[in-house]
Design an enzyme around this catalytic site. Structure first.
Site, PDB file in Angstrom:
ATOM      1  N   ARG A 255       0.821  -1.222   0.000  1.00 19.37           N
ATOM      2  CA  ARG A 255       0.000   0.000   0.000  1.00 19.37           C
ATOM      3  C   ARG A 255       0.850   1.265   0.000  1.00 19.37           C
ATOM      4  O   ARG A 255       0.380   2.338  -0.337  1.00 19.37           O
ATOM      5  CB  ARG A 255      -0.906   0.037   1.235  1.00 19.37           C
ATOM      6  CG  ARG A 255      -1.848  -1.133   1.337  1.00 19.37           C
ATOM      7  CD  ARG A 255      -2.481  -1.186   2.707  1.00 19.37           C
ATOM      8  NE  ARG A 255      -1.429  -1.436   3.710  1.00 19.37           N
ATOM      9  CZ  ARG A 255      -1.609  -1.314   5.016  1.00 19.37           C
ATOM     10  NH1 ARG A 255      -2.766  -0.959   5.502  1.00 19.37           N
ATOM     11  NH2 ARG A 255      -0.615  -1.571   5.848  1.00 19.37           N
TER      12      ARG A 255
ATOM     13  N   GLN B 250       3.627  26.550  16.852  1.00 18.18           N
ATOM     14  CA  GLN B 250       3.097  27.028  15.585  1.00 18.18           C
ATOM     15  C   GLN B 250       3.637  26.154  14.464  1.00 18.18           C
ATOM     16  O   GLN B 250       4.790  25.744  14.493  1.00 18.18           O
ATOM     17  CB  GLN B 250       3.546  28.481  15.386  1.00 18.18           C
ATOM     18  CG  GLN B 250       2.938  29.215  14.235  1.00 18.18           C
ATOM     19  CD  GLN B 250       3.300  30.709  14.294  1.00 18.18           C
ATOM     20  OE1 GLN B 250       2.991  31.384  15.253  1.00 18.18           O
ATOM     21  NE2 GLN B 250       3.960  31.181  13.269  1.00 18.18           N
TER      22      GLN B 250
ATOM     23  N   ASN C  53       4.073  26.104  10.219  1.00 20.13           N
ATOM     24  CA  ASN C  53       4.083  26.982   9.052  1.00 20.13           C
ATOM     25  C   ASN C  53       4.386  26.174   7.799  1.00 20.13           C
ATOM     26  O   ASN C  53       5.015  25.125   7.869  1.00 20.13           O
ATOM     27  CB  ASN C  53       5.164  28.060   9.195  1.00 20.13           C
ATOM     28  CG  ASN C  53       5.000  28.900  10.439  1.00 20.13           C
ATOM     29  OD1 ASN C  53       3.893  29.252  10.822  1.00 20.13           O
ATOM     30  ND2 ASN C  53       6.099  29.205  11.093  1.00 20.13           N
TER      31      ASN C  53
ATOM     32  N   ARG D 299      14.724  31.633   0.000  1.00 18.43           N
ATOM     33  CA  ARG D 299      14.145  32.341   1.148  1.00 18.43           C
ATOM     34  C   ARG D 299      15.139  32.236   2.293  1.00 18.43           C
ATOM     35  O   ARG D 299      15.533  31.155   2.685  1.00 18.43           O
ATOM     36  CB  ARG D 299      12.809  31.723   1.549  1.00 18.43           C
ATOM     37  CG  ARG D 299      11.726  31.883   0.491  1.00 18.43           C
ATOM     38  CD  ARG D 299      10.425  31.257   0.981  1.00 18.43           C
ATOM     39  NE  ARG D 299       9.401  31.259  -0.032  1.00 18.43           N
ATOM     40  CZ  ARG D 299       8.360  32.094  -0.060  1.00 18.43           C
ATOM     41  NH1 ARG D 299       8.221  33.007   0.880  1.00 18.43           N
ATOM     42  NH2 ARG D 299       7.459  32.002  -1.015  1.00 18.43           N
TER      43      ARG D 299
ATOM     44  N   HIS E 245      16.802  33.704   7.707  1.00 23.37           N
ATOM     45  CA  HIS E 245      15.928  34.335   8.682  1.00 23.37           C
ATOM     46  C   HIS E 245      16.159  33.811  10.093  1.00 23.37           C
ATOM     47  O   HIS E 245      16.530  32.655  10.280  1.00 23.37           O
ATOM     48  CB  HIS E 245      14.463  34.087   8.309  1.00 23.37           C
ATOM     49  CG  HIS E 245      14.110  34.583   6.948  1.00 23.37           C
ATOM     50  ND1 HIS E 245      13.177  33.944   6.164  1.00 23.37           N
ATOM     51  CD2 HIS E 245      14.552  35.631   6.220  1.00 23.37           C
ATOM     52  CE1 HIS E 245      13.059  34.597   5.014  1.00 23.37           C
ATOM     53  NE2 HIS E 245      13.894  35.609   5.020  1.00 23.37           N
TER      54      HIS E 245
ATOM     55  N   LYS F 224      13.351  25.129  15.230  1.00 20.72           N
ATOM     56  CA  LYS F 224      12.543  24.750  14.073  1.00 20.72           C
ATOM     57  C   LYS F 224      12.752  23.272  13.754  1.00 20.72           C
ATOM     58  O   LYS F 224      13.864  22.757  13.904  1.00 20.72           O
ATOM     59  CB  LYS F 224      12.940  25.551  12.825  1.00 20.72           C
ATOM     60  CG  LYS F 224      12.585  27.003  12.857  1.00 20.72           C
ATOM     61  CD  LYS F 224      12.972  27.676  11.544  1.00 20.72           C
ATOM     62  CE  LYS F 224      12.628  29.148  11.554  1.00 20.72           C
ATOM     63  NZ  LYS F 224      13.050  29.811  10.297  1.00 20.72           N
TER      64      LYS F 224
ATOM     65  N   HIS G 114      18.152  30.537   9.217  1.00 20.59           N
ATOM     66  CA  HIS G 114      17.678  29.449   8.369  1.00 20.59           C
ATOM     67  C   HIS G 114      17.229  29.991   7.017  1.00 20.59           C
ATOM     68  O   HIS G 114      16.626  31.057   6.941  1.00 20.59           O
ATOM     69  CB  HIS G 114      16.492  28.753   9.059  1.00 20.59           C
ATOM     70  CG  HIS G 114      15.809  27.755   8.198  1.00 20.59           C
ATOM     71  ND1 HIS G 114      14.532  27.934   7.722  1.00 20.59           N
ATOM     72  CD2 HIS G 114      16.234  26.562   7.702  1.00 20.59           C
ATOM     73  CE1 HIS G 114      14.192  26.886   6.990  1.00 20.59           C
ATOM     74  NE2 HIS G 114      15.205  26.050   6.955  1.00 20.59           N
TER      75      HIS G 114
ATOM     76  N   TYR H 155       7.165  23.464   8.518  1.00 20.58           N
ATOM     77  CA  TYR H 155       8.011  23.464   9.696  1.00 20.58           C
ATOM     78  C   TYR H 155       7.240  23.862  10.939  1.00 20.58           C
ATOM     79  O   TYR H 155       6.289  24.622  10.904  1.00 20.58           O
ATOM     80  CB  TYR H 155       9.246  24.346   9.499  1.00 20.58           C
ATOM     81  CG  TYR H 155       8.991  25.781   9.101  1.00 20.58           C
ATOM     82  CD1 TYR H 155       9.061  26.801  10.042  1.00 20.58           C
ATOM     83  CD2 TYR H 155       8.716  26.119   7.781  1.00 20.58           C
ATOM     84  CE1 TYR H 155       8.844  28.124   9.675  1.00 20.58           C
ATOM     85  CE2 TYR H 155       8.500  27.436   7.409  1.00 20.58           C
ATOM     86  CZ  TYR H 155       8.572  28.433   8.363  1.00 20.58           C
ATOM     87  OH  TYR H 155       8.348  29.738   7.999  1.00 20.58           O
TER      88      TYR H 155
ATOM     89  N   GLU I 238      12.019  39.925  14.114  1.00 19.67           N
ATOM     90  CA  GLU I 238      12.412  39.181  12.927  1.00 19.67           C
ATOM     91  C   GLU I 238      13.659  39.841  12.348  1.00 19.67           C
ATOM     92  O   GLU I 238      13.744  41.064  12.245  1.00 19.67           O
ATOM     93  CB  GLU I 238      11.262  39.234  11.930  1.00 19.67           C
ATOM     94  CG  GLU I 238      11.563  38.609  10.609  1.00 19.67           C
ATOM     95  CD  GLU I 238      10.421  38.801   9.632  1.00 19.67           C
ATOM     96  OE1 GLU I 238      10.273  37.921   8.782  1.00 19.67           O
ATOM     97  OE2 GLU I 238       9.716  39.819   9.698  1.00 19.67           O
TER      98      GLU I 238
ATOM     99  N   LYS J 269      12.954  42.112   0.604  1.00 18.49           N
ATOM    100  CA  LYS J 269      13.488  42.088   1.973  1.00 18.49           C
ATOM    101  C   LYS J 269      14.750  41.234   2.047  1.00 18.49           C
ATOM    102  O   LYS J 269      15.754  41.648   2.621  1.00 18.49           O
ATOM    103  CB  LYS J 269      12.421  41.567   2.929  1.00 18.49           C
ATOM    104  CG  LYS J 269      12.872  41.486   4.373  1.00 18.49           C
ATOM    105  CD  LYS J 269      11.769  40.993   5.279  1.00 18.49           C
ATOM    106  CE  LYS J 269      11.610  39.501   5.114  1.00 18.49           C
ATOM    107  NZ  LYS J 269      10.734  38.864   6.067  1.00 18.49           N
ATOM    108  N   ASP J 270      14.712  40.039   1.445  1.00 10.66           N
ATOM    109  CA  ASP J 270      15.858  39.142   1.541  1.00 10.66           C
ATOM    110  C   ASP J 270      17.083  39.661   0.791  1.00 10.66           C
ATOM    111  O   ASP J 270      18.210  39.400   1.198  1.00 10.66           O
ATOM    112  CB  ASP J 270      15.498  37.744   1.032  1.00 10.66           C
ATOM    113  CG  ASP J 270      14.652  36.965   2.024  1.00 10.66           C
ATOM    114  OD1 ASP J 270      14.475  37.422   3.164  1.00 10.66           O
ATOM    115  OD2 ASP J 270      14.158  35.887   1.643  1.00 10.66           O
TER     116      ASP J 270
END
Length: 176
Positions: free
Chosen positions: A23, A46, A48, A59, A62, A72, A119, A132, A143, A167-168
């Protein structure tokens, strides 16, 4: 699950152990008891996810600071990613060092990132997704980021012109 500590103390690569039959397969991706055995934080508040339409989307890098630092637990649920973590703990013997790990929907590999790390990731396929868990709530104002090509850290990305957010790409050069 198979836990492999990386050269960056406290950071782990976690491989699942598949139990399969005709299966498909079953595997655990998280177990608080196993995390406790490895002295890993298992309190996540949380979850995400990020969907990335195009290959070569980058990305990162951060992190949150000033009491909002996060643990994380990262995995790729669709496609493929090059996941990068950077030790920014000033008192760490591996400060400024990083590792990169290819995580894919096929290998189901996870990366456990302790507090004090930046990260980021690069998508290796179109329509890649990352999911994550984090140990702290997102806190606006705490941040931060490090530019993906910061000359101090010299992260070896396999790309010259990634797809970036404003931003990055606008983070200033790191200064000690």
């Amino acid at each position: 699950m198979i836990y492999t500590e990386t050269k960056l103390k406290g950071a782990y690569i976690i491989d699942i152990e598949k139990r399969g039959d005709n299966r498909g397969f079953f595997a655990r991706t998280f177990c608080a008891n196993e995390f406790k055995k490895h002295n890993l934080n298992s309190k996540f508040v949380q979850g995400n996810m990020s969907h990335n339409a195009n290959k070569n989307t980058l990305r990162g890098m951060h992190y949150q600071s000033d009491g909002a630092e996060e643990v994380k637990l990262v995995r790729c649920t669709k496609g493929a990613l090059l996941d990068v973590i950077l030790d920014i703990r000033k008192d760490s013997p591996t400060f400024g060092q990083y590792i990169s790990v290819e995580i894919t929907e096929e290998n189901a590999r996870q990366v456990y990132i302790p507090k004090g790390f930046a990260h980021g990731f690069l998508t290796l396929k179109n329509n890649s997704e990352i999911a994550y868990l984090v140990s702290e709530f997102y806190t606006p104002g705490k941040e931060n980021g490090i530019r993906w090509d910061d000359p101090f850290f010299k992260i070896d990305w396999p790309i010259i012109n990634p797809i970036l957010s404003d931003k990055d790409q606008d983070y200033p050069d790191y200064t000690k």
